[in-house]
Write an enzyme that holds these catalytic residues in place. Structure first.
Site, PDB file in Angstrom:
ATOM      1  N   ASP A  96      -4.248   5.435   5.508  1.00 58.42           N
ATOM      2  CA  ASP A  96      -3.061   5.592   4.663  1.00 58.42           C
ATOM      3  C   ASP A  96      -3.220   6.764   3.710  1.00 58.42           C
ATOM      4  O   ASP A  96      -4.332   7.249   3.482  1.00 58.42           O
ATOM      5  CB  ASP A  96      -2.785   4.302   3.865  1.00 58.42           C
ATOM      6  CG  ASP A  96      -3.871   3.988   2.836  1.00 58.42           C
ATOM      7  OD1 ASP A  96      -5.062   4.075   3.191  1.00 58.42           O
ATOM      8  OD2 ASP A  96      -3.529   3.665   1.682  1.00 58.42           O
ATOM      9  N   GLU A 190      -5.867   1.635   1.645  1.00 60.10           N
ATOM     10  CA  GLU A 190      -6.912   1.912   0.653  1.00 60.10           C
ATOM     11  C   GLU A 190      -6.310   2.372  -0.660  1.00 60.10           C
ATOM     12  O   GLU A 190      -6.778   2.021  -1.735  1.00 60.10           O
ATOM     13  CB  GLU A 190      -7.870   2.991   1.185  1.00 60.10           C
ATOM     14  CG  GLU A 190      -9.147   3.156   0.356  1.00 60.10           C
ATOM     15  CD  GLU A 190      -9.051   4.170  -0.770  1.00 60.10           C
ATOM     16  OE1 GLU A 190      -9.992   4.267  -1.557  1.00 60.10           O
ATOM     17  OE2 GLU A 190      -8.005   4.870  -0.891  1.00 60.10           O
TER      18      GLU A 190
END
Ligand SMILES: [Zn+2]
Length: 426
Positions: A96, A190
């Site tokens: 991400d 994350e």
């Protein structure tokens, strides 16, 4: 921009890896994998799965037959050890990108043999000025990748993903090179603090791991902040202002007083550095009846972190006590721990990384990171996981950039890590 003289790679290995790292990187950054806070499922956004599925396909094409995507959006795969190697070592990066800058429609630009001058990007009026960016100023001759100026680039952490993929691809193409059992892990979310929360450390099956999620060449981070979130809610007495005399208790004013009474010239992110911790109010909302202030507190020292939390609590309770008709609640929750005490139980993990970085001709930089990584929580869960450099900079902004030369060095370090772990005694 005119071209400068091309810079040398840190090794022939890095040079051999560079084209594949860049090719993968340019492919991955075009996928919109921006995560979103306040998630109700993992991953928080479907775009992350687009990249994760692509990575599973590419891992299988490399020859890692067990490559799979689990129900929570985690990609795992195994590269078997060469004969005699006993360790199982993890390589982890997150798919991400940050919700704090536009992340859709990334169109990367490669500036070959960067000449050290200002880079004016075509969109958004974005300028990368080496006068303000000393790290960029040092990359003359490197191939530098930027966004087009109106999005982030996504080097955080697609540089790490591309480096692991290129290194694994290289090892697969060179079966004669020794390697331990390599466990690959690509995590979602994350950037919203959830990258490791659903990570199944037992099933992953590694004794230690590395995240590739740092920045400048040589970085090896085995110390992070310990982090906590603190939420303060004031409840006042909301009365129509026309009849409020002697009756209204304004919660918004109480929140303002709390912020005014907390230290402003110390203990804030904007006034601290190195090993100093801080208190940071990052969101404020409310009205006369109810007001909420959300803080993060950070420190390398758990006892000091507890003091920062206690200071917020004490101050909030004092402010509320001055107005007996108000009510206050203070809730704190840990977010991630300093990984140091967990990594220290397995000194081999940092030792081998330092040797791999030196073997690439780079001096290891062991500095505490003023933030957390997936590795903070993974280390706490029993998988000691320091963080290594990737070659990206200016994360979470439209000025984000990465050096192809440094990304190639990072991929080369991964190949060297594999070789060193294969030789490590059990
Ligand atoms: Zn990252």
């Amino acid at each position: 921009m005119t071209r400068g003289m091309p810079a040398a790679y840190t090794s022939e290995l890095a040079e051999a890896l560079a084209a594949d790292v860049l090719d993968r990187f340019l492919r991955y950054v075009r996928v919109d994998t921006q995560s979103a806070r306040g998630r109700e499922q993992s991953p928080s956004t479907p775009g992350q799965l687009d990249l994760s599925r692509m990575l599973v396909d590419e891992l299988r094409a490399i020859g890692l037959q067990d490559a799979a995507l689990d129900d929570n959006g985690y990609v795992t795969a195994t590269m078997p050890a060469t004969d005699g190697a006993t360790h199982a070592v993890g390589l982890i990066a997150h798919v991400d990108v940050s919700p704090d800058a536009p992340g859709a429609g990334v169109e990367p630009i490669v500036h070959r043999s960067y000449d050290g001058s200002r880079i004016e990007l075509p969109r958004g009026g974005t300028v990368l000025d080496p006068a303000d960016m000393p790290v960029l100023a040092g990359k003359g001759g490197h191939d530098v990748v930027t966004s087009s100026g109106d999005t982030l680039l996504g080097a955080d952490d697609k540089a790490g993903v591309a480096e692991i993929m290129a290194a694994v691809g290289y090892l697969a193409a060179h079966p004669e090179l020794p390697r331990p059992t390599l466990k690959i892990g690509f995590t979602p979310d994350e950037e919203i603090g959830e990258g490791a929360t659903l990570f199944d450390v037992g099933r992953f099956g590694a004794a230690c791991a590395y995240t590739l999620d740092g920045s400048q060449p040589g970085e090896i981070q085995d110390e992070t902040f310990s982090g906590a979130e603190v939420v303060v809610v004031f409840e006042g007495v909301d009365i129509h202002p026309g009849w409020a005399k002697g009756r209204l208790v304004n919660a918004a004013r109480l929140a303002g007083r709390l912020l005014a009474e907390l230290p402003a010239d110390t203990l804030t992110p904007e006034t601290t550095g190195d090993r100093e911790g801080f208190i940071h109010p990052y969101a404020l909302s409310g009205d006369a009846g109810r007001a909420e202030v959300r803080f993060i507190a950070r420190d390398f020292d758990d006892a000091l972190l507890a003091e920062h939390i206690a200071l917020i609590r004490r101050t909030a309770e004092r402010v509320a006590a001055e107005e007996p008709r108000s009510r206050v609640s203070v809730a704190d929750r840990p977010q991630y721990p300093n990984m140091r005490r967990f990594v220290d139980t397995f000194p081999q993990v940092v030792d081998v990384a330092e040797r791999a970085i030196r073997a690439e001709g780079i001096e290891p930089l062991r500095e505490p990171i003023r933030g957390g990584t997936d590795g903070s929580i993974l280390s706490q869960k029993g998988l000691p996981t320091p963080n290594l450099f990737t070659g990206g900079s200016e994360y979470h902004s439209v000025r984000e950039w990465a050096s192809v030369h440094d990304m190639a060095s990072a991929a080369a370090v991964v190949v060297r890590l594999a070789g060193l772990w294969a030789e490590e005694p059990a």
